[in-house]
Design an enzyme around this catalytic site. Structure first.
Site: not given
Ligand code: ARG
Length: 460
Positions: A156, A277, A283, A290
């Site tokens: 979970h 970024s 970043k 992704e």
């Protein structure tokens, strides 16, 4: 424009409609297979006494030249043709005239296109399998490097129990090995000769299909000529194998995105495989992961699209089936790109041992506390309650198991002895596991050695 079927028509095809139904833009990728199939068909016609030896010789020579021209310069495989089959036939006729016009005797593009796609998949799937094995190899190398490092496993997505980091990497190896098998099964399904099926009813020439199959590297012949022209099951199986592999890569990507992120930092992504970024200088983004996760959707889409197309069709060839090819090529390209990206990212991971181990202790050891009591004769349900009571107390007091005095342990149950402290650590927890699929260090070492042997066999 050049077509293979103009004889029956009074008028030239409508330019826009012809353009709409052309497939040459994408099925040119089957050029090599189409030449291979045509060469074998010419020889089979020769053996059947349909084509004189001189014609077969001329066709063989010309198709050999055509293949070379196409391989030397992809721009050769071009023109206003309807599809790759029309192209090959046109350039053949341009070279050998009537001998070329005899090549299509007893053959249909319906069986030809299926043949080409089957040959294509049989040739290309082993490359995808090698790419899967390379990802497994990178995961196994990380498992070796991790040694006895610990991390939590999740259920979970809550920290559940301590495991070896190597066990986590092996958890991603197992599904990829199934994918390797699924790809092998898809290749086997493609492995059936369609030639001899004609357009739908078979062919009226004495074609030795067994010899033809052997020459083209097929281990069997399709069972039924009508089915042969409708059948794209092998393509669906290929999409299923690709989509399933992508689902597994997506899970791996998701795990790494989270576990490399600020909330966990169990691993560090290589700078070379991260992106920055344009606005926020701090970043470090996991874009390759992704994209792997994101591209999974389109491979699942290809499977659904093909099944949906097939679902509406009556028996025999229908032009709807032309839709199969772009999806196959895209699934192949997408999967091989994602496997390469995953391999690179895995290869560049660094483990933060302390960070991962720190997350693998504390109240995660509650099951081990219960197991301790069970070994002393307490029924598991009762042991679960006692351990749960301790968890409740520790949570309320902001403490962990290792802060409990023996008196506090014994207040919860008289079955606790001084050795409880040694049992309630994350390394004791993994060492206590007994089954071959568990995270016990000996089991993990065996599983890892077995995985390495598999890699050696699969990539050899
Ligand atoms: N381009 C067609 C396809 O990809 C080849 C088969 C054409 N057959 C036909 N009867 N029109 O399916």
């Amino acid at each position: 424009m050049t077509t293979l079927w103009s004889g029956r028509f009074d008028a030239a095809p409508d330019a826009a409609a012809f353009e709409f139904q052309k497939s040459f833009r994408f099925d040119r990728r089957l050029f090599d297979e189409d030449v291979t199939g045509s060469l074998a068909w010419a020889r089979a016609l020769g053996r059947a006494g349909v084509l004189p030896k001189a014609d077969v010789d001329h066709i063989e020579k010309a198709l050999g030249d055509i293949r070379q021209l196409g391989q030397a310069d992809p721009r050769f495989v071009d023109g206003d043709d309807e599809d790759v089959h029309s192209f090959v036939e046109r350039v053949l006729v341009e070279r050998v005239g009537d001998a070329g016009r005899r090549l299509h005797t007893g053959r249909s593009r319906n069986e030809q296109v299926s043949l080409d796609v089957r040959l294509y998949l049989m040739r290309r799937i082993p490359g995808l399998q090698r790419n899967v094995a390379a990802v497994v190899e990178a995961l196994a190398a990380q498992a070796v490097a991790a040694g006895d490092a610990l991390m939590p496993a999740f259920t979970h997505f809550r920290p559940a129990q301590p495991v070896l980091v190597a066990h986590f990497f092996l958890a991603h190896i197992a599904p990829l090995r199934r994918d390797y098998q699924r790809l092998a099964a898809a290749r086997d399904e493609a492995d059936a000769l369609t030639l001899g099926s004609g357009a739908v009813a078979g062919t009226s020439y004495e074609i030795d299909v067994a010899a033809l199959a052997a020459e083209l590297g097929f281990s069997r012949i399709v069972a039924n000529s009508i089915d042969a022209s409708s059948d794209r099951d092998f393509a669906a199986s290929f999409h299923y194998a690709c989509a399933m592999t992508m689902v597994h890569l997506s899970r791996l990507a998701e795990d790494l995105i989270i576990l490399c992120g600020d909330g966990h930092r169990f691993f560090e992504l290589s700078d070379a495989l991260s992106t920055g970024s344009s606005m926020m200088p701090q970043k470090k983004n996991p874009d390759p992961l992704e994209l792997v996760r994101g591209k999974t959707g389109r491979t699942i889409g290809h499977l659904l699209a093909l099944l949906t197309t097939m679902k509406g069709l009556p028996s025999g060839y229908n032009k709807d089936l032309q839709e199969d090819k772009e999806a196959i090529f895209d699934a192949e390209d997408t999967l091989s790109g994602c496997l390469a990206a995953a391999r690179a990212v895995i290869g560049g991971l660094t483990l933060n041992r302390a960070q991962a181990a720190a997350a693998a202790t504390g109240l995660l050891l509650a099951t081990d506390v219960a197991d301790y009591l069970v070994r002393r004769g307490v029924p598991f349900r009762r042991a679960h309650e006692i351990s749960g009571g301790l968890v409740r107390k520790l949570l309320a007091e902001g403490r962990e198991f290792d802060s409990l005095s023996l008196a506090e342990w014994r207040a919860a149950s008289e079955f606790f002895e001084a050795d409880i402290a040694a049992h309630v650590t994350s390394s004791a927890s993994v060492a206590a596991k007994r089954t071959p699929q568990s995270t016990a260090p000996s089991a993990v070492a065996r599983a890892l050695a077995e995985a390495q042997n598999w890699v050696a066999r699969a990539s050899g």
